[in-house]
Motif scaffolding. Structure first.
Motif, mmCIF file in Angstrom:
data_model
loop_
_atom_site.group_PDB
_atom_site.id
_atom_site.type_symbol
_atom_site.label_atom_id
_atom_site.label_comp_id
_atom_site.label_asym_id
_atom_site.label_seq_id
_atom_site.Cartn_x
_atom_site.Cartn_y
_atom_site.Cartn_z
ATOM 1 N N LEU A 118 9.802 -9.405 -10.687
ATOM 2 C CA LEU A 118 8.384 -9.106 -10.843
ATOM 3 C C LEU A 118 7.558 -9.733 -9.722
ATOM 4 N N GLN A 119 7.862 -10.976 -9.383
ATOM 5 C CA GLN A 119 7.148 -11.653 -8.306
ATOM 6 C C GLN A 119 7.348 -10.944 -6.973
ATOM 7 N N THR A 120 8.545 -10.433 -6.740
ATOM 8 C CA THR A 120 8.825 -9.689 -5.510
ATOM 9 C C THR A 120 7.931 -8.464 -5.408
ATOM 10 N N LEU A 121 7.815 -7.723 -6.507
ATOM 11 C CA LEU A 121 6.975 -6.524 -6.515
ATOM 12 C C LEU A 121 5.497 -6.881 -6.401
ATOM 13 N N ALA A 122 5.066 -7.873 -7.178
ATOM 14 C CA ALA A 122 3.657 -8.261 -7.166
ATOM 15 C C ALA A 122 3.212 -8.735 -5.786
ATOM 16 N N SER A 123 4.068 -9.477 -5.121
ATOM 17 C CA SER A 123 3.751 -9.948 -3.770
ATOM 18 C C SER A 123 3.674 -8.780 -2.791
ATOM 19 N N ALA A 124 4.564 -7.808 -2.950
ATOM 20 C CA ALA A 124 4.603 -6.668 -2.036
ATOM 21 C C ALA A 124 3.341 -5.821 -2.121
ATOM 22 N N VAL A 125 2.764 -5.713 -3.320
ATOM 23 C CA VAL A 125 1.562 -4.878 -3.496
ATOM 24 C C VAL A 125 0.286 -5.711 -3.595
ATOM 25 N N SER A 126 0.420 -7.040 -3.422
ATOM 26 C CA SER A 126 -0.734 -7.964 -3.416
ATOM 27 C C SER A 126 -1.537 -7.909 -4.715
ATOM 28 N N ILE A 127 -0.830 -7.878 -5.837
ATOM 29 C CA ILE A 127 -1.465 -7.980 -7.159
ATOM 30 C C ILE A 127 -0.969 -9.278 -7.791
ATOM 31 N N PRO A 128 -1.797 -10.331 -7.809
ATOM 32 C CA PRO A 128 -1.321 -11.639 -8.253
ATOM 33 C C PRO A 128 -1.211 -11.785 -9.774
ATOM 34 N N PHE A 129 -0.302 -12.648 -10.184
ATOM 35 C CA PHE A 129 -0.213 -13.092 -11.569
ATOM 36 C C PHE A 129 0.410 -14.483 -11.560
#
Length: 211
Positions: A149-160
């Motif tokens: 999930l972190q890999t995807l979130a970082s790639a699209v610049s949507i933080p959590f």
């Protein structure tokens, strides 16, 4: 070529150049106007599209989904979770309303995707039941791990912020923005929260006509 022919040739070339410059100026102004309207609706397009990582997810029907193969439709990716007390139900309700007011041909080119930031609790069955309260056509995806999930979130610049799952009734801090994915499977931009329903309804039809 006579002097007269040369003069005519030069004049024609100059006229073509001037017409080309005027045309380019008009098209630039038109594109700028279109982009201004998109920005006013909270839709921010990237100057260059981004490729998504080959992160494996599981959808609400238990089927595997590779994020870099999310193609053929425009996808609005919302990172949230089914136990969210406020922003998630509000956002999904808004997206349901926006989608319902779009023309049928636009709806067919668009999909709403909830990417769970709570893989610990959001099983495919949980996602399917939850999304059914809003729109059965909404897609739910749950990752195999927080790292994926972190890999995807970082790639699209949507933080959590990953939650401390040892605490009872824990919550997950996440963004309300959407990642905008084109039909070629690349990220084209963002849609900023909070959403203006009417402005998004006005701009989405033109957006989904882009290749």
């Amino acid at each position: 070529m006579t002097r007269t022919q040369k003069t005519v040739f030069i004049l024609v070339a100059l006229l073509a150049l001037i017409m080309g410059l005027v045309f380019n100026s008009l098209m630039s102004s038109k594109n700028q106007g279109n982009n201004t309207a998109l920005i006013d609706a909270g839709i921010i397009l990237l100057p260059q599209s981004r490729h998504l990582p080959a992160v494996k997810m599981t959808n609400q029907d238990g089927q595997p989904v590779l994020m870099n193969e999310l193609k053929d439709k425009w996808s609005l990716l919302f990172f949230g979770y089914t136990f969210c007390p406020d922003i998630c139900p509000t956002t999904l309700s808004q997206l349901r309303q926006i989608k319902s007011e779009l023309p049928k041909e636009v709806q067919d080119k668009l999909q709403i995707v909830l990417v769970s930031v709570d893989p610990n609790r959001d099983t495919p069955q949980q996602l399917k039941q939850y999304l059914g309260y809003f729109d059965p056509q909404f897609v739910g995806l749950t990752p195999g791990s927080v790292q994926a999930l972190q890999t995807l979130a970082s790639a699209v610049s949507i933080p959590f912020i990953p939650a401390d799952t040892s605490k009872p009734n824990y919550t997950v801090d996440h963004s309300g923005n959407l990642a905008l994915i084109g039909p070629d499977g690349t990220q084209r931009g963002f849609i900023r929260a909070p959403f203006n329903n009417q402005k998004m309804i006005a701009q989405l039809p033109g957006l989904v006509e882009r290749p």
